[in-house]
Motif scaffolding. Structure first.
Motif, PDB file in Angstrom:
ATOM      1  N   ASN A 446      13.902  -8.995  -7.492  1.00 41.57           N
ATOM      2  CA  ASN A 446      14.277  -8.337  -6.245  1.00 41.57           C
ATOM      3  C   ASN A 446      14.032  -6.833  -6.250  1.00 41.57           C
ATOM      4  O   ASN A 446      13.883  -6.227  -5.181  1.00 41.57           O
ATOM      5  CB  ASN A 446      15.757  -8.586  -5.937  1.00 41.57           C
ATOM      6  N   GLU A 447      14.001  -6.223  -7.429  1.00 39.93           N
ATOM      7  CA  GLU A 447      13.910  -4.764  -7.452  1.00 39.93           C
ATOM      8  C   GLU A 447      12.666  -4.229  -6.738  1.00 39.93           C
ATOM      9  O   GLU A 447      12.784  -3.345  -5.875  1.00 39.93           O
ATOM     10  CB  GLU A 447      13.979  -4.227  -8.879  1.00 39.93           C
ATOM     11  N   PRO A 448      11.452  -4.697  -7.050  1.00 39.59           N
ATOM     12  CA  PRO A 448      10.298  -4.153  -6.321  1.00 39.59           C
ATOM     13  C   PRO A 448      10.353  -4.437  -4.819  1.00 39.59           C
ATOM     14  O   PRO A 448       9.847  -3.647  -4.018  1.00 39.59           O
ATOM     15  CB  PRO A 448       9.099  -4.824  -6.995  1.00 39.59           C
ATOM     16  N   ILE A 449      10.963  -5.539  -4.432  1.00 40.27           N
ATOM     17  CA  ILE A 449      11.123  -5.839  -3.005  1.00 40.27           C
ATOM     18  C   ILE A 449      12.003  -4.785  -2.351  1.00 40.27           C
ATOM     19  O   ILE A 449      11.674  -4.233  -1.292  1.00 40.27           O
ATOM     20  CB  ILE A 449      11.728  -7.243  -2.817  1.00 40.27           C
ATOM     21  N   HIS A 450      13.137  -4.488  -2.983  1.00 35.89           N
ATOM     22  CA  HIS A 450      14.042  -3.495  -2.421  1.00 35.89           C
ATOM     23  C   HIS A 450      13.427  -2.102  -2.450  1.00 35.89           C
ATOM     24  O   HIS A 450      13.646  -1.298  -1.532  1.00 35.89           O
ATOM     25  CB  HIS A 450      15.367  -3.510  -3.184  1.00 35.89           C
ATOM     26  N   LEU A 451      12.652  -1.789  -3.475  1.00 40.19           N
ATOM     27  CA  LEU A 451      11.967  -0.499  -3.517  1.00 40.19           C
ATOM     28  C   LEU A 451      11.000  -0.367  -2.345  1.00 40.19           C
ATOM     29  O   LEU A 451      10.932   0.681  -1.689  1.00 40.19           O
ATOM     30  CB  LEU A 451      11.220  -0.345  -4.846  1.00 40.19           C
ATOM     31  N   ALA A 452      10.253  -1.435  -2.068  1.00 37.92           N
ATOM     32  CA  ALA A 452       9.303  -1.400  -0.952  1.00 37.92           C
ATOM     33  C   ALA A 452      10.030  -1.222   0.374  1.00 37.92           C
ATOM     34  O   ALA A 452       9.587  -0.458   1.251  1.00 37.92           O
ATOM     35  CB  ALA A 452       8.464  -2.674  -0.942  1.00 37.92           C
ATOM     36  N   LEU A 453      11.160  -1.916   0.552  1.00 38.16           N
ATOM     37  CA  LEU A 453      11.929  -1.787   1.792  1.00 38.16           C
ATOM     38  C   LEU A 453      12.480  -0.371   1.956  1.00 38.16           C
ATOM     39  O   LEU A 453      12.484   0.182   3.058  1.00 38.16           O
ATOM     40  CB  LEU A 453      13.074  -2.800   1.800  1.00 38.16           C
ATOM     41  N   LEU A 454      12.946   0.222   0.857  1.00 35.71           N
ATOM     42  CA  LEU A 454      13.449   1.591   0.919  1.00 35.71           C
ATOM     43  C   LEU A 454      12.343   2.562   1.311  1.00 35.71           C
ATOM     44  O   LEU A 454      12.522   3.421   2.181  1.00 35.71           O
ATOM     45  CB  LEU A 454      14.049   1.980  -0.437  1.00 35.71           C
ATOM     46  N   PRO A 477       4.191  -9.756  -2.335  1.00 35.59           N
ATOM     47  CA  PRO A 477       3.165 -10.114  -1.346  1.00 35.59           C
ATOM     48  C   PRO A 477       3.668 -10.193   0.084  1.00 35.59           C
ATOM     49  O   PRO A 477       2.864 -10.117   1.015  1.00 35.59           O
ATOM     50  CB  PRO A 477       2.687 -11.487  -1.832  1.00 35.59           C
ATOM     51  N   LEU A 478       4.992 -10.354   0.288  1.00 35.23           N
ATOM     52  CA  LEU A 478       5.514 -10.497   1.647  1.00 35.23           C
ATOM     53  C   LEU A 478       5.957  -9.165   2.240  1.00 35.23           C
ATOM     54  O   LEU A 478       5.669  -8.868   3.397  1.00 35.23           O
ATOM     55  CB  LEU A 478       6.671 -11.498   1.662  1.00 35.23           C
ATOM     56  N   VAL A 479       6.677  -8.353   1.481  1.00 33.99           N
ATOM     57  CA  VAL A 479       7.175  -7.086   2.021  1.00 33.99           C
ATOM     58  C   VAL A 479       6.231  -5.924   1.750  1.00 33.99           C
ATOM     59  O   VAL A 479       6.259  -4.915   2.459  1.00 33.99           O
ATOM     60  CB  VAL A 479       8.579  -6.753   1.471  1.00 33.99           C
ATOM     61  N   GLY A 480       5.385  -6.050   0.725  1.00 34.37           N
ATOM     62  CA  GLY A 480       4.469  -4.959   0.392  1.00 34.37           C
ATOM     63  C   GLY A 480       3.560  -4.569   1.545  1.00 34.37           C
ATOM     64  O   GLY A 480       3.418  -3.370   1.850  1.00 34.37           O
ATOM     65  N   PRO A 481       2.922  -5.524   2.225  1.00 39.20           N
ATOM     66  CA  PRO A 481       2.051  -5.155   3.355  1.00 39.20           C
ATOM     67  C   PRO A 481       2.797  -4.403   4.462  1.00 39.20           C
ATOM     68  O   PRO A 481       2.270  -3.443   5.032  1.00 39.20           O
ATOM     69  CB  PRO A 481       1.533  -6.513   3.837  1.00 39.20           C
ATOM     70  N   LYS A 482       4.018  -4.826   4.778  1.00 44.56           N
ATOM     71  CA  LYS A 482       4.782  -4.125   5.814  1.00 44.56           C
ATOM     72  C   LYS A 482       5.068  -2.691   5.385  1.00 44.56           C
ATOM     73  O   LYS A 482       5.009  -1.761   6.206  1.00 44.56           O
ATOM     74  CB  LYS A 482       6.098  -4.864   6.074  1.00 44.56           C
ATOM     75  N   ALA A 483       5.417  -2.504   4.126  1.00 40.05           N
ATOM     76  CA  ALA A 483       5.695  -1.158   3.633  1.00 40.05           C
ATOM     77  C   ALA A 483       4.446  -0.282   3.692  1.00 40.05           C
ATOM     78  O   ALA A 483       4.517   0.898   4.046  1.00 40.05           O
ATOM     79  CB  ALA A 483       6.233  -1.232   2.202  1.00 40.05           C
TER      80      ALA A 483
END
Length: 765
Positions: A446-454, A477-483
């Motif tokens: 979860n950490e890289p996901i939360h980093l991308a969201l931040l 792969p799911l949140v990175g593009p949005k970030a």
């Protein structure tokens, strides 16, 4: 699921049948005459029950223990009883009367009698079967073994047979001297006749009596509906810590006495009882004994989940406990659930505990104190909400050790819940720390996901992290593009690199992220070809991917400039529809709803969508498929009057609190005003929708439906019900994940007030 009484296998007493007056052949007489193979229990045919009963009667201790364990899973399964249960009860009672594992079997019989969830048998049949065995059970109230006497009281008290059972319980109450047994007798008497038990319950508060009995006395007084007074308050405080006093009791719902007392008082829903609960908690939270404080914090946590008034009333008593190392972690966990109501007075303590000074969390972390690290993380997570300007630098300093704080900063308020309610100020130090963590390939989960969201919340100010986000795309792969879209500059080399990276990910990246990358690429460049290919591939993959791909396809309308090109998706979308002639699973039905919506949006023709929804609604029954029905009704509402053929199915959904709001919206959209008459009028619909809002299952849809029904639909009584949703103290949302209950209820409360105002207030109309 019922609380019930359950004895794990390792606690089952090793005992053989002891009553020489009872021949085991008589005890099991007629066992093979029953139609066991044709009866059902939790795991299918009950043909294994006779062997289990014989094992309990036998002298092989291990076999008996195993059989007892199985009975607590098959003929009584998490509170549910079955046809086989009725047939087993007489043999269970005979074995108990014969001295074969009597306490365990009596516990099982009590749980069977307590059950209100019957499967394959008439409601109440299992309880009636236990009542029929009272001539065998009542004498066990005088058994030599105290545990058997206690278990007998438990079982008899759940029969509901006041006339048959009360005299025996009352007689035993006068004779019994064991504190735990007397406690169980008192609870049984209250279940059978609260009014007649009031005197005994009050007498049990005697300070000179056993502490176990005082606990039971307080709970019995509450169960009997007696007014709360000083004697009850003092009795509770006199026995704290109380958990151990009930550890041998059978009722799971009262294993934490202080919590049970607070719950009972709050559910009475009067100002006096509420304040009595809070005064009791104030006193317990102020005790020096850490065990008492622990029970009090747990009870306060429960109070906040039950009562809307509890957080504001209890936070002042909880905050001082942050200075107690033994209490800090549990207090922080509670405060995190009500973070928006905590206030800034707590900031100095949070800064210290989070590692910002003194002997805070950072020092304990470095000494290897895992509890200290957990406390520091909880403190920083709360600080992110209460004082975000103080949190950023502390989070930067200890980023790898603060997963909860990072999750809150990124907008994750609980499992499955992501919002942007917290605005963590931009921090160059935290940006640098985030870049370092993203650059480390060992950082996963979860950490890289939360980093991308931040980083996405910071937008272009975090553009320096673009290289790290691109390198981390395979892990996110799911949140990175949005970030990347959020961070990407409007032109230049960095933008070109983002576009190339997204194009590569859309074509050759991880399969589950290609659609997300293609969407991001389309948003940045307008290039639709990779997006169309990704949609087609996702649809072809089946499963829940169909639903996601169809949702994206539905957005490719002429208004987006993609309509003509998106038309080529129609054959693939149509081919992905499941076969209604086959038994379909939830992913297929959910996918069909989204496919129907996409086909309608891309073709402009509602006929096919209505046909698909008709098939889905015919199958969307049962607990697992209920949200599928909501989604189908939601789409029907968007289809407007063309969804009129769905009227019978939609009307059939109105009695389900979850389905009622969405079905109402669909009916309002599908039917002309002249058809909203008779039983299907706006006021009748409002009543069903209000019941749904009061159920708290899908409040957003309920309030949307109330708004659509309009001010003229509500009667004065219905307006008062709507006002109660906003003003009452008991929470409407009272189940679900604990980290989300309070926030969801507060949002419901706010929405209720808004809708009430929009509809003209409490007394309009």
């Amino acid at each position: 699921m019922h609380a019930g009484f359950f004895i794990p296998a390792d606690r089952i007493v090793s005992a053989v049948c002891q009553d020489p007056a009872m021949d085991l052949a008589d005890v099991l007489d007629g066992l093979d005459d029953r139609p066991w193979a044709a009866l059902q229990h939790a795991y299918g045919s009950a043909e294994d029950v006779p062997d289990g009963l014989r094992a309990v009667a036998g002298d092989d201790t291990e076999a008996a223990k195993e059989a007892l364990y199985e009975f607590y899973g098959n003929i009584w399964h998490q509170g549910t009883v079955y046809a086989a249960t009725v047939e087993a009860v007489p043999f269970l009672a005979r074995l108990a009367a014969a001295g074969c594992h009597s306490a365990e079997l009596l516990g099982l019989l009590g749980s069977i009698a307590e059950s209100e969830d019957a499967h394959g048998v008439a409601p109440g049949a299992c309880r009636a079967a236990v009542v029929a065995q009272l001539p065998l059970l009542l004498p066990l109230l005088a058994a030599e073994d105290a545990q058997v006497r206690q278990a007998a009281a438990w079982a008899i008290g759940h029969t509901g047979a006041q006339a048959e059972a009360w005299p025996g319980l009352e007689r035993r109450w006068a004779e019994e001297r064991g504190g735990v047994v007397r406690a169980e007798l008192l609870a049984a008497m209250v279940r059978l006749d609260p009014a007649a038990s009031a005197k005994a319950a009050t007498g049990a508060l005697d300070p000179a009596g056993p502490a176990e009995l005082r606990v039971a006395g307080v709970l019995a007084c509450l169960d009997a509906g007696l007014p709360w007074g000083v004697a009850h308050h003092d009795a509770v405080l006199s026995v704290l810590p109380a958990d151990e006093l009930v550890s041998e009791r059978f009722d799971e719902e009262q294993r934490e006495p202080l919590r049970a007392v607070v719950d009972a008082l709050l559910r009475r829903d009067t100002d006096e009882d509420r304040e009595a609960a809070f005064r009791l908690l104030d006193a317990a939270l102020g005790r020096e004994d850490p065990q008492v404080r622990g029970e009090a914090v747990w009870a306060a946590d429960h109070a906040c989940l039950v009562s809307r008034a509890a957080p504001a009333r209890l936070v002042p008593a909880l905050v001082p406990l942050l200075d107690d190392p033994l209490s800090a972690s549990s207090v922080l966990s509670l405060l995190g659930k009500v973070a928006e109501q905590v206030g800034r007075a707590v900031v100095p303590s949070l800064v210290r505990l989070a590692g910002g000074g003194g002997d805070g969390g950072r020092d304990r972390d470095r000494e290897g104190d895992e509890d200290g690290g957990d406390t520091a993380d909880l403190a920083l997570a709360l600080l992110v909400t209460v004082a975000p300007e103080r949190a950023a630098e502390l989070l930067a300093a200890e980023l790898p050790r603060r997963p909860r704080a990072l999750a809150v900063a990124a907008g994750a308020r609980g499992p499955g819940e992501n919002t942007n309610e917290v605005a963590l100020p931009f921090s160059p130090a935290l940006l640098d720390a985030a870049r370092r963590r993203l650059a480390d390939p060992a950082v996963t989960g979860n950490e890289p996901i939360h980093l991308a969201l931040l980083l996405a919340l910071w937008g272009g100010r975090a553009a320096a992290a673009v290289p790290q986000l691109l390198d981390a795309l395979p892990r996110i792969p799911l949140v990175g593009p949005k970030a990347l879209v959020a961070l990407c500059p409007t032109e230049g080399a960095v933008r070109e690199r983002v576009e190339n990276g997204l194009r590569e990910a859309a074509l050759r990246g991880p399969g589950d992220g290609r659609l997300a990358s293609a969407r991001a690429l389309h948003e940045l460049t307008g290039d639709v070809r990779p997006l169309l290919d990704a949609i087609r591939n996702k649809v072809a993959g089946g499963g829940y991917g169909v639903r996601e791909a169809a949702q994206v396809a539905a957005g490719l309308t002429p208004a987006t400039g993609v309509g003509p090109a998106a038309a080529e998706l129609v054959p693939a979308l149509r081919g992905a529809l499941s076969d209604p002639a086959q038994q379909r699973n939830m992913p297929q039905l959910d996918g069909d709803v989204e496919l129907a919506g996409a086909l309608w949006r891309l073709t402009g023709d509602t006929t096919e969508a209505v046909r698909v929804l008709e098939g889905v609604l015919a199958e969307a029954g049962g607990a697992w498929f209920r949200w599928t029905g909501v989604r189908a009704a939601r789409l029907a509402a968007r289809l407007g009057s063309t969804a009129r053929p769905l009227r019978p199915a939609l009307e059939g959904m109105l009695t389900d609190p979850l389905h009622a709001p969405a079905a109402t919206l669909a009916l309002l959209a599908a039917l002309p005003e002249e058809e909203l008459r008779g039983q299907l009028n706006r006021t009748a619909l409002a009543d069903l929708v209000l019941a749904s809002a009061e159920d708290g299952t899908d409040p957003d849809a309920a309030f949307e439906a109330l708004t659509a029904l309009g001010t003229r639909a509500l009667t004065t009584e219905q307006r008062h019900r709507l006002a109660a949703l906003a003003d009452r103290d008991p929470r409407v949302v009272d189940s679900g994940l604990e980290d989300q209950i309070i926030r969801k209820d507060e949002r419901l409360r706010t929405r209720a007030r808004t809708v009430l105002a929009d509809l003209g207030g409490r007394d309009a109309g």
